[in-house]
Design a protein around this motif. Structure first.
Motif, PDB file in Angstrom:
ATOM      1  N   VAL A   1      28.377 -17.590  30.093  1.00  0.00           N
ATOM      2  CA  VAL A   1      28.794 -17.760  31.492  1.00  0.00           C
ATOM      3  C   VAL A   1      27.685 -18.472  32.272  1.00  0.00           C
ATOM      4  O   VAL A   1      27.939 -19.420  33.027  1.00  0.00           O
ATOM      5  CB  VAL A   1      29.113 -16.390  32.135  1.00  0.00           C
ATOM      6  CG1 VAL A   1      29.394 -16.536  33.615  1.00  0.00           C
ATOM      7  CG2 VAL A   1      30.290 -15.739  31.424  1.00  0.00           C
TER       8      VAL A   1
ATOM      9  N   LEU B   1      30.475 -15.469  40.412  1.00  0.00           N
ATOM     10  CA  LEU B   1      30.992 -14.992  39.123  1.00  0.00           C
ATOM     11  C   LEU B   1      29.858 -14.564  38.209  1.00  0.00           C
ATOM     12  O   LEU B   1      30.056 -13.779  37.282  1.00  0.00           O
ATOM     13  CB  LEU B   1      31.823 -16.084  38.424  1.00  0.00           C
ATOM     14  CG  LEU B   1      33.087 -16.550  39.134  1.00  0.00           C
ATOM     15  CD1 LEU B   1      33.881 -17.469  38.209  1.00  0.00           C
ATOM     16  CD2 LEU B   1      33.943 -15.398  39.565  1.00  0.00           C
TER      17      LEU B   1
ATOM     18  N   PHE C   1      30.900 -11.199  36.703  1.00  0.00           N
ATOM     19  CA  PHE C   1      32.004 -11.888  36.028  1.00  0.00           C
ATOM     20  C   PHE C   1      33.365 -11.553  36.653  1.00  0.00           C
ATOM     21  O   PHE C   1      34.397 -11.647  35.996  1.00  0.00           O
ATOM     22  CB  PHE C   1      32.019 -11.558  34.520  1.00  0.00           C
ATOM     23  CG  PHE C   1      30.643 -11.506  33.916  1.00  0.00           C
ATOM     24  CD1 PHE C   1      30.107 -10.323  33.452  1.00  0.00           C
ATOM     25  CD2 PHE C   1      29.853 -12.645  33.868  1.00  0.00           C
ATOM     26  CE1 PHE C   1      28.813 -10.271  32.931  1.00  0.00           C
ATOM     27  CE2 PHE C   1      28.559 -12.606  33.342  1.00  0.00           C
ATOM     28  CZ  PHE C   1      28.045 -11.412  32.871  1.00  0.00           C
TER      29      PHE C   1
ATOM     30  N   LEU D   1      34.843 -10.699  31.979  1.00  0.00           N
ATOM     31  CA  LEU D   1      33.894 -11.699  31.474  1.00  0.00           C
ATOM     32  C   LEU D   1      34.588 -12.860  30.762  1.00  0.00           C
ATOM     33  O   LEU D   1      34.322 -14.014  31.100  1.00  0.00           O
ATOM     34  CB  LEU D   1      32.842 -11.018  30.556  1.00  0.00           C
ATOM     35  CG  LEU D   1      31.591 -11.830  30.233  1.00  0.00           C
ATOM     36  CD1 LEU D   1      30.417 -10.907  29.920  1.00  0.00           C
ATOM     37  CD2 LEU D   1      31.813 -12.770  29.071  1.00  0.00           C
TER      38      LEU D   1
ATOM     39  N   SER E   1      36.250 -15.096  33.274  1.00  0.00           N
ATOM     40  CA  SER E   1      35.315 -15.827  34.147  1.00  0.00           C
ATOM     41  C   SER E   1      34.809 -17.072  33.424  1.00  0.00           C
ATOM     42  O   SER E   1      34.619 -18.124  34.040  1.00  0.00           O
ATOM     43  CB  SER E   1      34.151 -14.937  34.584  1.00  0.00           C
ATOM     44  OG  SER E   1      33.301 -14.622  33.510  1.00  0.00           O
TER      45      SER E   1
END
Lengths: 458, 295
Positions: A249, A279, A283, A287, A290
């Motif tokens: 991420v 985010l 997230f 997760l 995202s």
């Protein structure tokens, strides 16, 4: 991507949503019209303007559906972990577990804005003796009382130590209200004394080894609390996996920031970038999703950069923005005044930097937690801001004070003085309350004045 | 002798003295008109006064601040920005006393010792440190006051009290009350509670006196603070409490509602702006009404 990028209203988006649906576009299940959210009380949405790309719509729907998704997750038997204050580290650990969702009750600070005070959360906080001299995060207290927003967490974890006083005072009330809190301590980050061994932290900060060890011990206590609550082992391999997921991420977000803040015109708007960066911290309670949302945004930004198009014009003033705004509308206002984002520090740069994967996972997480800009000196924060401003060729800095926040009282002056001294760039300090309509003229005048100064200096 | 100034009860004055330096515990005079600017929005008036006073103290060689609140933690940056004296920012654990937090505090004492040596202090022997610990406590503030006839006995609780604000005691008396217990951070709350066990290592005694046996609204969890205060209220036979906080002090301001929940006595919350002259009329009215209610 075929449409020319532009910012459209919520009504225009709902028409577009209908058209896209009719054209066969498919969406994740959480996507719905803005009108539905407005009917449910998120009336501030009517005052904002949005990027017209489907990827941006998905971002918004992901954000606006979070409460519903949290309740659904709890109904499906997920362990709900409320993590407070650390903004980015504890969720990495929580998401390493199965069937566990972590979120920040702190995020309730935006409810007064998004619901235009109709939820009454600040009034509840007032009734509990936490008035407007405290930061708008006091809405979190109201949210715990009303239980009308996020579900009651199964475990609450909160950092103390080098944290702002208002948050500390507010969080302290929760145990008395029947919400037990697991406290862990983050020390004030300092430089190593002569003779002390030091380590480099993410974001090119440093700290003495003994402080990293202290935080590592604390995070191990948190780990054991998560194990007990989840009845799962949270061992090294799992933590490593959690870090790897989080880093995916963070990598996408880094890519997005480089694309957006480095390009002219800006391919994405300031408001979407604020939401996208958020985010990183937990997230948005999902997760894997995202990551997909951010990937979509990266693809969008990349296409627009290649095509040389964007939301702002090529002459917009490149502004580095410090601190999140209590009223989302001010991000639109920046652009309406002729500015654009060229870098940010929304209080959680440590949640954007990659977590080391070449060392013990708790050590890596401890270094990440200690890199929190709020945990060290304002001078440290200013140095990183200056580096980032050079990197993205920012032309000015805006420090957005959060009303009542203890760190904002003196930090802004130090940040501005440092940037003026190091970079010779103009700086502006403004204060943004949860609803800024009453002072929008004054804010607009000040933003426009800064942007004029920037353009005259070119 | 180099003067080392501090205002937090977590800073061990005897350690500074044992290093051959002059420990100078400061209760700020108060009043924010030194620079003609009055209170700064968001800045605790006590912290603001403290910074103004130490920056104007030419005899001050160094300042020891603590991380017990964000206002004082960030005061270190402020003093640096004004090219002030050397600052040592002491990391005082916020979690309740435990083997781990005690260990952390001990390490900070060692670090403070190195800072004092950097100022020219000499590392003390155990004997010298033990002697310094025999010094009378830093404050000469009377925590309990013999009650007067026909005065309603009250307790004063809250953050540190600037010297100028001690006028509050006279104001209360003029309204028919009397503060018989000063349980502010510059009073009872700033003192070590309970007896410190005798130990062969004077550093253990320092840790006990200046960290373990301390009550503090910033500690997490807050612990048995209210049970302890309640016991003192009963001993002093107070009939009401004045709960005072310095403007922009979130920790104490936020504690008022909890205090009212836990203490079964009438409580009056008073916010101090740092300008006693401006506060006086307002305080007289409110305290007068409070004492009438308690009577």
């Amino acid at each position: 991507m075929t449409e020319h990028p532009e910012q459209i209203t919520v009504k225009q988006w709902d028409r577009r949503f209908t058209e896209l649906n009719a054209g066969g576009m498919t969406w994740p299940p959480y996507c719905d019209s803005f009108a539905r959210h407005i009917r449910q009380g998120d009336t501030r949405l009517r005052s904002l303007v949005y990027d017209n790309a489907p990827a941006a719509f998905r971002l918004w729907q992901f954000l606006l559906s979070e409460e519903q998704r949290l309740h659904q997750a709890q109904a499906n038997g997920a362990l709900i972990v409320g993590t407070m204050k650390d903004l980015g580290t504890i969720p990495v650990m929580a998401y390493a577990l199965e069937n566990t969702v972590a979120f920040y009750p702190d995020g309730a600070w935006w409810i007064p804005c998004v619901m235009e005070m109709s939820a009454g959360l600040l009034a509840v906080a007032d009734s509990l003796g936490v008035d407007e001299s405290f930061c708008p995060v006091r809405a979190m207290l109201g949210a715990f009382v009303t239980e009308a927003h996020f579900p009651r967490p199964d475990l609450l974890i909160c950092s103390t130590g080098a944290v702002c006083d208002d948050f500390s005072a507010i969080a302290r009330r929760l145990p008395d209200m029947g919400f037990p809190v697991f406290w862990w301590e983050i020390p004030h980050r300092r430089h190593a004394d002569p003779g002390e061994q030091q380590v480099t932290l993410p974001g090119a900060r440093s700290a003495p080894v003994c402080q990293v060890e202290q935080v590592k011990t604390e995070l191990d206590r948190v780990r054991r609390a998560l194990e007990e609550a989840s009845t799962q082992r949270l061992d090294k391999p799992r933590l490593c996996q959690g870090i790897q997921q989080a880093n995916q991420v963070r990598a996408q977000l880094t890519h997005l920031r480089e694309l957006v803040y480095g390009a002219t015109p800006s391919p994405l708007g300031a408001l979407e970038m604020l939401i996208a960066e958020m985010l990183a911290i937990h997230f948005c309670s999902d997760l894997p999703e995202s990551l997909k949302v951010l990937t979509d945004l990266v693809d969008l930004a990349r296409c627009r950069v290649r095509a040389g198009v964007g939301i702002t014009d090529a002459h917009s003033a490149r502004v580095f923005w410090v601190n999140p705004v209590a009223d989302l509308r001010v991000m639109n206002l920046l652009e309406q005044c002729g500015g654009r984002l060229s870098g940010t520090d929304f209080l959680f740069t440590h949640a954007l930097d990659p977590i080391r994967q070449d060392m013990d996972p708790l050590e890596a997480l401890a270094r990440t937690a200690l890199a929190d800009p709020m945990v060290g000196s304002a001078y440290d924060r200013a140095e990183r801001i200056a580096r980032d401003m050079r990197h993205w060729n920012a032309e000015a800095m805006i420090v957005s004070r959060i009303p009542g926040a203890s760190h904002c009282a003196t930090e802004g002056r130090i940040l501005c003085e440092h940037i003026q001294k190091e970079l010779g760039l103009p700086c502006l300090e403004i204060e943004v309350p949860p609803i800024s309509d009453g002072m929008s003229s004054s804010l607009q005048t000040r933003l426009e004045a800064l942007i004029e100064v920037v353009k005259e200096r070119r | 002798m180099k003067r080392v100034v501090y205002t937090s009860p977590y800073v061990p004055g005897p350690l500074i003295a044992a290093h051959g330096l002059e420990p100078c515990y400061v209760t700020v005079e108060g009043g924010l008109d030194r620079d003609g600017n009055g209170p700064m929005e968001g800045v605790c008036t006590y912290a603001h006064s403290f910074i103004q006073e130490v920056l104007s103290d030419d005899a001050c060689s160094a300042i020891v601040l603590t991380t017990t609140c964000d206002q004082m933690r960030r005061a270190a940056d402020w003093i640096q920005s004004m090219d002030g004296p050397h600052v040592f920012l002491m990391n005082v654990p916020r979690l309740e006393a435990s083997p781990q937090t005690i260990g952390l505090y001990r390490e900070e004492l060692k670090r403070l010792g190195r800072f004092l040596e950097g100022l020219g202090g000499r590392p003390p022997s155990d004997r010298k440190l033990a002697q310094a610990l025999q010094m009378p406590p830093k404050q000469d503030i009377q925590v309990t006051i013999a009650p007067k006839q026909n005065k309603i006995p009250l307790a004063l609780v809250g953050g540190p009290l600037p010297t100028q604000d001690r006028e509050l005691f006279a104001l209360v008396e003029s309204c028919g009350g009397q503060i018989v217990l000063d349980a502010t951070e510059t009073g009872l709350l700033g003192q070590c509670h309970g007896d410190v066990p005798e130990t062969s290592d004077p550093r253990d005694k320092l840790v006990q006196r200046y960290f373990v046996q301390r009550w503090d609204v910033g500690r997490r969890p807050v612990g048995d603070l209210y049970r302890w205060l309640d016991a003192h209220f009963k001993t002093a036979a107070v009939r009401g409490v004045l709960f005072r906080w310095n403007l922009w002090c979130d920790l104490w301001h936020g504690e008022l509602a909890c205090f009212k929940q836990h203490i079964a006595l009438p409580v009056l919350g008073i916010e101090a702006t740092g300008n006693m002259a401006a506060d006086r009329s307002r305080l007289l009215t409110r305290i007068g009404a409070f004492i009438e209610m308690v009577t």
